[in-house]
Design a protein around this motif. Structure first.
Motif, PDB file in Angstrom:
ATOM      1  N   GLU A   1      10.113   1.731 -11.745  1.00  0.00           N
ATOM      2  CA  GLU A   1       9.367   0.550 -12.192  1.00  0.00           C
ATOM      3  C   GLU A   1       7.880   0.748 -11.905  1.00  0.00           C
ATOM      4  O   GLU A   1       7.433   0.626 -10.762  1.00  0.00           O
ATOM      5  N   THR A   2       7.111   1.047 -12.953  1.00  0.00           N
ATOM      6  CA  THR A   2       5.679   1.338 -12.767  1.00  0.00           C
ATOM      7  C   THR A   2       4.948   0.177 -12.108  1.00  0.00           C
ATOM      8  O   THR A   2       4.120   0.366 -11.213  1.00  0.00           O
ATOM      9  N   TRP A   3       5.235  -1.043 -12.568  1.00  0.00           N
ATOM     10  CA  TRP A   3       4.547  -2.203 -12.010  1.00  0.00           C
ATOM     11  C   TRP A   3       4.785  -2.331 -10.513  1.00  0.00           C
ATOM     12  O   TRP A   3       3.914  -2.805  -9.766  1.00  0.00           O
ATOM     13  N   LEU A   4       5.955  -1.859 -10.060  1.00  0.00           N
ATOM     14  CA  LEU A   4       6.333  -2.036  -8.664  1.00  0.00           C
ATOM     15  C   LEU A   4       5.729  -0.953  -7.777  1.00  0.00           C
ATOM     16  O   LEU A   4       5.034  -1.252  -6.799  1.00  0.00           O
ATOM     17  N   TRP A   5       5.962   0.313  -8.117  1.00  0.00           N
ATOM     18  CA  TRP A   5       5.450   1.372  -7.229  1.00  0.00           C
ATOM     19  C   TRP A   5       3.929   1.431  -7.239  1.00  0.00           C
ATOM     20  O   TRP A   5       3.305   1.697  -6.205  1.00  0.00           O
ATOM     21  N   ALA A   6       3.303   1.159  -8.384  1.00  0.00           N
ATOM     22  CA  ALA A   6       1.841   1.195  -8.438  1.00  0.00           C
ATOM     23  C   ALA A   6       1.231   0.096  -7.568  1.00  0.00           C
ATOM     24  O   ALA A   6       0.239   0.323  -6.854  1.00  0.00           O
ATOM     25  N   THR A   7       1.832  -1.088  -7.614  1.00  0.00           N
ATOM     26  CA  THR A   7       1.296  -2.195  -6.819  1.00  0.00           C
ATOM     27  C   THR A   7       1.508  -1.955  -5.331  1.00  0.00           C
ATOM     28  O   THR A   7       0.644  -2.299  -4.511  1.00  0.00           O
ATOM     29  N   LEU A   8       2.637  -1.352  -4.955  1.00  0.00           N
ATOM     30  CA  LEU A   8       2.870  -1.057  -3.548  1.00  0.00           C
ATOM     31  C   LEU A   8       1.854  -0.048  -3.023  1.00  0.00           C
ATOM     32  O   LEU A   8       1.328  -0.190  -1.907  1.00  0.00           O
ATOM     33  N   ILE A   9       1.555   0.982  -3.807  1.00  0.00           N
ATOM     34  CA  ILE A   9       0.560   1.973  -3.385  1.00  0.00           C
ATOM     35  C   ILE A   9      -0.815   1.324  -3.275  1.00  0.00           C
ATOM     36  O   ILE A   9      -1.563   1.546  -2.315  1.00  0.00           O
ATOM     37  N   MET A  10      -1.168   0.520  -4.281  1.00  0.00           N
ATOM     38  CA  MET A  10      -2.452  -0.178  -4.237  1.00  0.00           C
ATOM     39  C   MET A  10      -2.562  -1.053  -3.000  1.00  0.00           C
ATOM     40  O   MET A  10      -3.570  -1.045  -2.285  1.00  0.00           O
ATOM     41  N   ALA A  11      -1.501  -1.822  -2.710  1.00  0.00           N
ATOM     42  CA  ALA A  11      -1.536  -2.721  -1.557  1.00  0.00           C
ATOM     43  C   ALA A  11      -1.637  -1.949  -0.256  1.00  0.00           C
ATOM     44  O   ALA A  11      -2.353  -2.362   0.668  1.00  0.00           O
ATOM     45  N   ALA A  12      -0.941  -0.826  -0.162  1.00  0.00           N
ATOM     46  CA  ALA A  12      -0.986  -0.035   1.069  1.00  0.00           C
ATOM     47  C   ALA A  12      -2.388   0.456   1.370  1.00  0.00           C
ATOM     48  O   ALA A  12      -2.875   0.355   2.502  1.00  0.00           O
ATOM     49  N   ILE A  13      -3.068   0.969   0.346  1.00  0.00           N
ATOM     50  CA  ILE A  13      -4.424   1.496   0.555  1.00  0.00           C
ATOM     51  C   ILE A  13      -5.406   0.355   0.805  1.00  0.00           C
ATOM     52  O   ILE A  13      -6.286   0.447   1.667  1.00  0.00           O
ATOM     53  N   ALA A  14      -5.268  -0.729   0.040  1.00  0.00           N
ATOM     54  CA  ALA A  14      -6.175  -1.867   0.228  1.00  0.00           C
ATOM     55  C   ALA A  14      -6.033  -2.451   1.632  1.00  0.00           C
ATOM     56  O   ALA A  14      -7.038  -2.734   2.304  1.00  0.00           O
ATOM     57  N   LEU A  15      -4.791  -2.632   2.100  1.00  0.00           N
ATOM     58  CA  LEU A  15      -4.580  -3.173   3.438  1.00  0.00           C
ATOM     59  C   LEU A  15      -5.058  -2.213   4.519  1.00  0.00           C
ATOM     60  O   LEU A  15      -5.523  -2.643   5.581  1.00  0.00           O
ATOM     61  N   LEU A  16      -4.963  -0.909   4.263  1.00  0.00           N
ATOM     62  CA  LEU A  16      -5.495   0.069   5.215  1.00  0.00           C
ATOM     63  C   LEU A  16      -6.967  -0.187   5.472  1.00  0.00           C
ATOM     64  O   LEU A  16      -7.435  -0.116   6.620  1.00  0.00           O
ATOM     65  N   PHE A  17      -7.695  -0.524   4.422  1.00  0.00           N
ATOM     66  CA  PHE A  17      -9.137  -0.693   4.569  1.00  0.00           C
ATOM     67  C   PHE A  17      -9.546  -2.071   5.056  1.00  0.00           C
ATOM     68  O   PHE A  17     -10.542  -2.195   5.770  1.00  0.00           O
ATOM     69  N   PHE A  18      -8.784  -3.133   4.679  1.00  0.00           N
ATOM     70  CA  PHE A  18      -9.337  -4.445   5.029  1.00  0.00           C
ATOM     71  C   PHE A  18      -8.571  -5.246   6.076  1.00  0.00           C
ATOM     72  O   PHE A  18      -9.144  -6.152   6.680  1.00  0.00           O
ATOM     73  N   LEU A  19      -7.276  -4.953   6.324  1.00  0.00           N
ATOM     74  CA  LEU A  19      -6.545  -5.833   7.234  1.00  0.00           C
ATOM     75  C   LEU A  19      -7.061  -5.742   8.666  1.00  0.00           C
ATOM     76  O   LEU A  19      -7.374  -6.757   9.293  1.00  0.00           O
ATOM     77  N   GLY A  20      -7.145  -4.526   9.197  1.00  0.00           N
ATOM     78  CA  GLY A  20      -7.668  -4.353  10.552  1.00  0.00           C
ATOM     79  C   GLY A  20      -9.064  -4.926  10.716  1.00  0.00           C
ATOM     80  O   GLY A  20      -9.332  -5.708  11.642  1.00  0.00           O
ATOM     81  N   PRO A  21     -10.011  -4.554   9.815  1.00  0.00           N
ATOM     82  CA  PRO A  21     -11.360  -5.101   9.945  1.00  0.00           C
ATOM     83  C   PRO A  21     -11.434  -6.618   9.897  1.00  0.00           C
ATOM     84  O   PRO A  21     -12.165  -7.231  10.686  1.00  0.00           O
ATOM     85  N   THR A  22     -10.691  -7.260   8.992  1.00  0.00           N
ATOM     86  CA  THR A  22     -10.802  -8.718   8.919  1.00  0.00           C
ATOM     87  C   THR A  22     -10.133  -9.390  10.116  1.00  0.00           C
ATOM     88  O   THR A  22     -10.662 -10.372  10.657  1.00  0.00           O
ATOM     89  N   GLU A  23      -8.971  -8.874  10.555  1.00  0.00           N
ATOM     90  CA  GLU A  23      -8.269  -9.489  11.673  1.00  0.00           C
ATOM     91  C   GLU A  23      -9.022  -9.296  12.994  1.00  0.00           C
ATOM     92  O   GLU A  23      -9.007 -10.168  13.865  1.00  0.00           O
ATOM     93  N   VAL A  24      -9.686  -8.161  13.145  1.00  0.00           N
ATOM     94  CA  VAL A  24     -10.353  -7.835  14.415  1.00  0.00           C
ATOM     95  C   VAL A  24     -11.822  -8.227  14.401  1.00  0.00           C
ATOM     96  O   VAL A  24     -12.333  -8.809  15.367  1.00  0.00           O
ATOM     97  N   LEU A  25     -12.525  -7.928  13.307  1.00  0.00           N
ATOM     98  CA  LEU A  25     -13.986  -8.029  13.317  1.00  0.00           C
ATOM     99  C   LEU A  25     -14.511  -9.383  12.876  1.00  0.00           C
ATOM    100  O   LEU A  25     -15.650  -9.737  13.221  1.00  0.00           O
TER     101      LEU A  25
END
Length: 445
Positions: free
Chosen positions: A228-252
Motif C-alpha cells: 500500500e503506497t499511501w501507507l508505507w510512504a506516510t510511515l516513512i515520512m512520519a518517521a523522518i519528520a518526527l526524528l527532526f521535530f519531536l525531541g526539539p519541540t518536547e525538550v526545547l
C-alpha cells in the motif's frame, strides 16, 4: 441560518456518542487526557525544578520513547488476538502506577531525576500498549456511516483535553499543588478511565488464523503495508519528520519559555492550550465538511503546513507570538489527523488493524529515541532557537516533497470514496467493510 447550520454541525458530530460503549470510551479518554495535559506541564518544570536542563529533559524523553517503542509491536499483536478493553486496562494501570509513584516521591521530598527517567519508561510502555488498541477499536464501536464523525470527535477530543483544557488546568494545579499534587491528580484520571473501561462490554475478536505463530502474523501485516503506497510512504515520512521535530519541540519549547523568555509553567500551559484550540477547530471543520475527495494530497499539505508552523517556536520573541504559532500548528495538524485515522480504519482489513496500527506507531515513532538523544547535544552546540528552526523546516519541507516525489502516491487519492462505493454495491450477505460487527471495546497520543 447560522444558528441552524451550527445545530446541524453539532448533531452530526455527536452522533457517535449515542453508541453506549463509544460514549464510555470517549468519556474515559477525555478524563485521562485531561490528566495527561497536566502531566505535559508538570513534567518539564519538575525536571527543571530538580536542577536539570535540556540534557535531563532529553534523557527523560528518551526513556519514555524507548518504553513506548519497545511495547508497540506486542500491543498490536495482542490487540488483534484478545479483548482490546483488557489491554487498555493494563495500559492504564501501568501509567497510573508510574505517575502515582512520581507524585508520592515528590510529596515525600525524595524525587530525583533518575526516578523520572525510570518511571518515564514505565509510562511509555503503557502508551505502547495503548496506541494499537485505540487505533483499531473505533470501527468496532460505531456503525460505518458514523466513522468519520467518530474520528473527528476523537481527534478533537485529544487537543481539547490534552492541549487545551489539560495544560490550562495543569498550570493552575502546578501553582496550587506543586509537583506532587499535580502528578497525583493525573494518576486519579487514569483511575476514572479504568472505571469507564470496566463498564464497557468485553469482546474477543475471532479472526481466521489467530493461532498462527507470531512471526507469521507480523509478516502478514508487513506484507500488507509494503503493498500500500499511501501507507508505507506516510510511515516513512512520519518517521523522518518526527526524528527532526519531536525531541526539539518536547525538550526545547519549555526551555525557550523558561530561559529565553523568563516565563512560567502557566505560560507554557497557555502555549500548549493555543495548539489545542487550533487542533479542535481543525478537527471539527473536517468533521463538518467530511472527507475531502483528494484525501492524500490534503493530508500531506496540512501536515506540511503544520511542520512549517513549528518554525515560529524559534522565531517568536514573546509568549503571545508562540501562542499564535502553536494555534497554527494545531489547526493544520488537527485537520489532518481525522483523515489519517479514517484511512487506517477504512482501507486496512479488520483482521489486520491492530497489527497495522502497531506498525504505524512503531515505524512513525521508531526514531524518536534518537530524536531525544540528539536534542540535548544539538541545543548545546547550536542553541535552542536554531535547532527548532531547522526542525520545522525539515519536517514541513519533507512532507510536501514526498507527496510529489513518491511514485504513485497521489494516484491513491479517492481511495476512501472508492471503498465506500464498493461497500454500497456489496450484497447484504457479503462482507461490509464499513459496518464491521460485532462492535468492540475501547483510543493519541
Amino acid at each position: 441560518m447560522d444558528g441552524v447550520a451550527s445545530s446541524v454541525l453539532v448533531v452530526r458530530l455527536i452522533g457517535p456518542l449515542r453508541e453506549r460503549d463509544f460514549a464510555l470510551f470517549w468519556a474515559g479518554t477525555l478524563v485521562s487526557l485531561l490528566g495527561d495535559g497536566i502531566y505535559l506541564v508538570a513534567l518539564p518544570f519538575t525536571v527543571l525544578g530538580l536542577g536539570g536542563g535540556a540534557g535531563s529533559l532529553s534523557l527523560v524523553g528518551l526513556a519514555w520513547s524507548l518504553g513506548m517503542v519497545g511495547f508497540l509491536l506486542a500491543g498490536g499483536l495482542l490487540a488483534d488476538r484478545y479483548d482490546k478493553r483488557r489491554q487498555l486496562l493494563v495500559a492504564d494501570a501501568l501509567r497510573l502506577v508510574a505517575v502515582g509513584t512520581a507524585g508520592g516521591l515528590s510529596l515525600g521530598g525524595v524525587l530525583e531525576i533518575w526516578h523520572m527517567v525510570a518511571l518515564g519508561f514505565v509510562f511509555g510502555a503503557g502508551e505502547g500498549l495503548t496506541g494499537p488498541a485505540m487505533g483499531a477499536i473505533v470501527p468496532e464501536l460505531v456503525p460505518g456511516p458514523l466513522l468519520v464523525q467518530a474520528n473527528a470527535l476523537q481527534s478533537s477530543l485529544r487537543p481539547i483535553a490534552l492541549r487545551l483544557a489539560g495544560p490550562a488546568l495543569g498550570g493552575v494545579t502546578f501553582a496550587l499543588l506543586d509537583t506532587g499534587g499535580a502528578l497525583l491528580v493525573d494518576a486519579g484520571t487514569f483511575a476514572v478511565s479504568i472505571a469507564c473501561l470496566l463498564a464497557m462490554r468485553a469482546r474477543i475478536p475471532v479472526h481466521e488464523g489467530e493461532h498462527e505463530p507470531l512471526r507469521t502474523q507480523v509478516r502478514e501485516a508487513a506484507t500488507f503495508v509494503r503493498g500500500e503506497t499511501w501507507l508505507w510512504a506516510t510511515l516513512i515520512m512520519a518517521a523522518i519528520a518526527l526524528l527532526f521535530f519531536l525531541g526539539p519541540t518536547e525538550v526545547l519549547l519549555p526551555i525557550r519559555i523558561d530561559d529565553d523568555l523568563g516565563a512560567s509553567a502557566g505560560s507554557f500551559g497557555l502555549v500548549l492550550a493555543a495548539g489545542g484550540v487550533g487542533a479542535t477547530l481543525g478537527a471539527f471543520l473536517l468533521g463538518h465538511v467530511g472527507m475531502p475527495k483528494r484525501e492524500i494530497s490534503v493530508l500531506y499539505w496540512v501536515w506540511g503546513l503544520a511542520g512549517f508552523a513549528l518554525c515560529g517556536y524559534a522565531l517568536g520573541q514573546t509568549v503571545w507570538q508562540l501562542v499564535l504559532f502553536s494555534f497554527a500548528f494545531g489547526l493544520f495538524s488537527g485537520a489532518g489527523n481525522p483523515i489519517w485515522s479514517t484511512l487506517m480504519q477504512v482501507r486496512v482489513p479488520v483482521g489486520l488493524r491492530g497489527r497495522v496500527a502497531s506498525l504505524d506507531w512503531l515505524v512513525s515513532v521508531g526514531l524518536t529515541p534518537v530524536s531525544f538523544a540528539l536534542t540535548g547535544p544539538a541545543a548545546a552546540a547550536f542553541g535552542a532557537g536554531a535547532v527548532l528552526l531547522v526542525a520545522g523546516l525539515v519536517a514541513g519541507g519533507l512532507t510536501v516533497v514526498m507527496l510529489y516525489a513518491v511514485p504513485g502516491l497521489r494516484a491513491e487519492d479517492g481511495g476512501i470514496a472508492r471503498a465506500a462505493a464498493a461497500a454500497a454495491e456489496t450484497p447484504s450477505g457479503g462482507p461490509q467493510p464499513f459496518n464491521n460487527v460485532p462492535r468492540s471495546s475501547a483510543n493519541v497520543g
